[in-house]
Design an enzyme around this catalytic site. Structure first.
Site, PDB file in Angstrom:
ATOM      1  N   SER A 179       0.844  -1.191   0.000  1.00  0.00           N
ATOM      2  CA  SER A 179       0.000   0.000   0.000  1.00  0.00           C
ATOM      3  C   SER A 179       0.883   1.246   0.000  1.00  0.00           C
ATOM      4  O   SER A 179       2.078   1.174  -0.329  1.00  0.00           O
ATOM      5  CB  SER A 179      -0.950  -0.032   1.202  1.00  0.00           C
ATOM      6  N   TYR A 213      -3.060   7.733  -8.169  1.00  0.00           N
ATOM      7  CA  TYR A 213      -2.272   6.668  -7.547  1.00  0.00           C
ATOM      8  C   TYR A 213      -2.782   6.400  -6.137  1.00  0.00           C
ATOM      9  O   TYR A 213      -2.964   5.249  -5.732  1.00  0.00           O
ATOM     10  CB  TYR A 213      -0.794   7.056  -7.512  1.00  0.00           C
ATOM     11  N   LYS A 217      -4.594   2.875  -4.275  1.00  0.00           N
ATOM     12  CA  LYS A 217      -4.179   2.269  -3.015  1.00  0.00           C
ATOM     13  C   LYS A 217      -5.305   2.300  -1.977  1.00  0.00           C
ATOM     14  O   LYS A 217      -5.438   1.375  -1.169  1.00  0.00           O
ATOM     15  CB  LYS A 217      -2.934   2.972  -2.477  1.00  0.00           C
TER      16      LYS A 217
END
Length: 345
Positions: A179, A213, A217
């Site tokens: 993560s 992005y 996650k």
């Protein structure tokens, strides 16, 4: 599992705390005197360089067999030779397997191959991409969402029954998905859409590479939070872990121009080495045990996920993203896999 953290989700998500972690916190190594992985096998995706390669190196130091899951097998062979250097290993102790996360067929074939292993105890799903321009995969989803989220969740579910059946010893196997801090920073405006995932098939009016992005996650954190409720920690332990911002990784491989310059400046002043970042991933699957189930690991200890995960809105989104993802991946029979493994204790 209800956890008590030594920092609030809001504090952990702040930039001051981020800078503090990056500059002044160094997770300790996992040592042989504390952990012995002899007889065990681990899969590491994205293992031909950077963090993935260092994870493989550290697991080897603990006696674990490793499978380097890579898109480019020639680079994987270079990594295998690097890891072999200075070690007296039996043939097959380090293997290179083809895995292309942009292809569902490749993921399914990889999982089918894993079924033939004598043992499988650990999977660290490290592979991912950081897109600097908006692009879409053949499935119609934005490419970062396809690779970082949908592909990794498919692989997670396909590996569940394999690790359950092939783990060595009495302790459960472990799947850890990499993560990021950025999950706590994304605006996640797509969360206002119904359905949520369909929003990632549309071109964004104001696309931002860092925000997207982070969204990929956060989707992983939301999904794993719900999946961990269905899977007993004593069957397969599930976690996500953040190695921090590391030099030596290929995360910035698509950057160019002024973005490349900014990335290099950030790397120079803020990054930790990939070997240091890898320590947290190794801790997640070796020292934290079942308490890591459904949790986020940072700097070798359990820390809060993104703030939204603990709010009513996040709890709703976790269920929604979970159901939508199982529907999206229904071609691989994922719902039946989860239903079956949820019966195991």
């Amino acid at each position: 599992m209800v956890m008590t953290f030594d920092v609030s989700p809001e504090t952990r998500a702040g930039l001051i705390h981020y800078f503090y972690r990056q500059l002044f916190v160094t997770p300790p190594p996992v040592l042989q005197r504390d952990v012995n992985l002899s007889g065990k096998t681990a899969i590491i995706t994205g293992a031909n360089g950077g963090i993935g390669l260092e994870v493989a190196r550290q697991l080897l130091d603990l006696g674990c067999k490793v499978i380097l899951a890579v898109r480019d097998e020639s680079k994987g062979e270079i990594a295998r030779k690097d890891l072999t250097n200075g070690r007296d290993l039996v043939s097959g102790f380090i293997q290179v397997w083809k895995l292309d996360l942009s292809s569902y067929d490749s993921i399914i074939a990889f999982a089918e191959r894993a079924k033939r292993l004598e043992s499988l105890d650990i999977a660290i799903l490290n592979a991912g991409i950081y897109k600097v321009t908006e692009s879409f995969s053949p499935t119609g989803y934005e490419e970062g969402v396809q690779i970082n989220f949908l592909a990794n969740m498919l692989l997670t579910i396909l590996l569940l029954p394999i690790i359950k059946e092939k783990r060595v010893g009495s302790h459960p196997g472990h799947i850890c998905v990499v993560s990021s801090d950025t999950a706590a920073w994304t605006k996640f405006e797509e969360g206002n859409s119904t359905p949520v995932l369909a929003a990632f098939k549309r071109k964004a009016a104001d696309w931002n590479m860092a925000d997207r992005y982070g969204a990929t996650k956060l989707l992983g954190q939301l999904f794993l939070t719900e999946l961990a409720k269905k899977v007993s920690s004593s069957v397969v332990t599930l976690s996500c872990a953040n190695p921090g911002f590391c030099s030596g990784s290929e995360l910035g491989r698509e950057t160019h121009g002024i973005v490349r310059v900014i990335y290099k400046i950030q790397t120079y002043f803020l990054s930790r080495s990939s070997s240091i970042g890898a320590r947290t991933l190794v801790h997640a699957v070796t020292t934290l045990g079942e308490q890591a189930h459904g949790q986020y690991i940072e700097d070798a200890k359990i820390q809060p996920m993104a703030v939204i995960v603990y709010k009513p809105e996040g709890q709703r989104l976790s269920k929604q993203v979970y159901e939508e993802t199982l529907d999206e991946l229904s071609f691989a029979g994922v719902r039946d896999i989860v239903n079956e493994i949820s019966k195991a204790k």
